[in-house]
Write an enzyme that holds these catalytic residues in place. Structure first.
Site, short mmCIF file in Angstrom:
data_model
loop_
_atom_site.label_atom_id
_atom_site.label_comp_id
_atom_site.label_asym_id
_atom_site.label_seq_id
_atom_site.Cartn_x
_atom_site.Cartn_y
_atom_site.Cartn_z
N ASP A 15 -11.60 7.65 6.29
CA ASP A 15 -10.14 8.37 6.38
C ASP A 15 -10.56 9.79 6.11
O ASP A 15 -10.85 10.25 5.10
CB ASP A 15 -9.64 7.68 5.14
CG ASP A 15 -8.18 8.18 5.20
OD1 ASP A 15 -7.93 9.26 5.85
OD2 ASP A 15 -7.36 7.80 4.07
N TYR B 235 0.95 -1.19 -0.03
CA TYR B 235 0.17 -0.06 -0.09
C TYR B 235 0.83 1.30 -0.22
O TYR B 235 0.75 2.15 -0.76
CB TYR B 235 -0.88 -0.09 1.17
CG TYR B 235 -1.71 1.26 1.43
CD1 TYR B 235 -2.76 1.44 0.74
CD2 TYR B 235 -1.30 2.16 2.51
CE1 TYR B 235 -3.58 2.72 0.85
CE2 TYR B 235 -2.04 3.37 2.74
CZ TYR B 235 -3.01 3.63 1.86
OH TYR B 235 -3.91 4.91 2.14
#
Lengths: 127, 127
Positions: B38, B14
């Site tokens: 997020d 990631y």
């Protein structure tokens, strides 16, 4: 809803009370029906009595918590990186952990999750 | 169920894909119906199309992720501390973040939560 500052203060109080072996001080940070999953994947501890029993084990083992970076706080959540040192079967051990706290409207921790696995544990060698 | 090593590799992938501005590589790590919050407290992004759109914004802003400690992995969860650097209105900015990944049985990220608030943001001064 607690402010970011209040949540950071609660995290610091958790660490300070833990290192002072103040079991009452730790438990007082949590809601009466708080849920603790520590580490993730193990049975949930629920409520002050079970939390007290759980934290007493770590304190009896001489565990100390060391913050390793800033306390993240947002919405009703805090997250923080730290490591635990403790003596395990006579061997000085270090465990890298991240905890997340979810706060209720009274600023108490309603849910705690602890993230660490076998790969986060190491032996501290010394002379 | 992914192993701790597989989850740590997914976190590293990631970060690496993010820093290489490889949007396909990032999205491929997530389940088709993955949920991303997020930071915590903001609307959930759900599924590959919304995730692609979301991550594209950060990449367009030149955001770079820097790991700040070990990747914690246990059960079907990973958590990791890092900071983001990006230029915001011409000002070099740093944000301290903790992400948690919850993995599904195929080793894809089913849920991501990001923890950072106003107090985790700072301006990087330089000459």
């Amino acid at each position: 809803m607690p402010s970011e500052e209040q949540m950071r203060a609660a995290v610091q109080a958790y660490i300070d009370n833990y290192n002072a072996e103040n079991l009452d001080g730790i438990v007082a940070l949590f809601a009466a029906d708080a849920q603790v999953e520590d580490p993730m994947g193990t049975p949930m501890k629920i409520g002050h009595a079970e939390l007290r029993e759980f934290f007493a084990v770590g304190i009896a083992a001489g565990a100390r918590l060391h913050l390793d970076g800033s306390i993240r706080a947002v919405s009703n959540f805090a997250a923080f990186p730290f490591h635990v040192t403790l003596e395990w079967d006579g061997v000085q051990t270090r465990i890298d952990v991240i905890d997340t706290f979810e706060f209720d409207e009274n600023g108490k921790v309603a849910r705690m999750r602890a993230f660490f696995g076998a790969g986060n544990q190491s032996t501290v060698t010394g002379d």
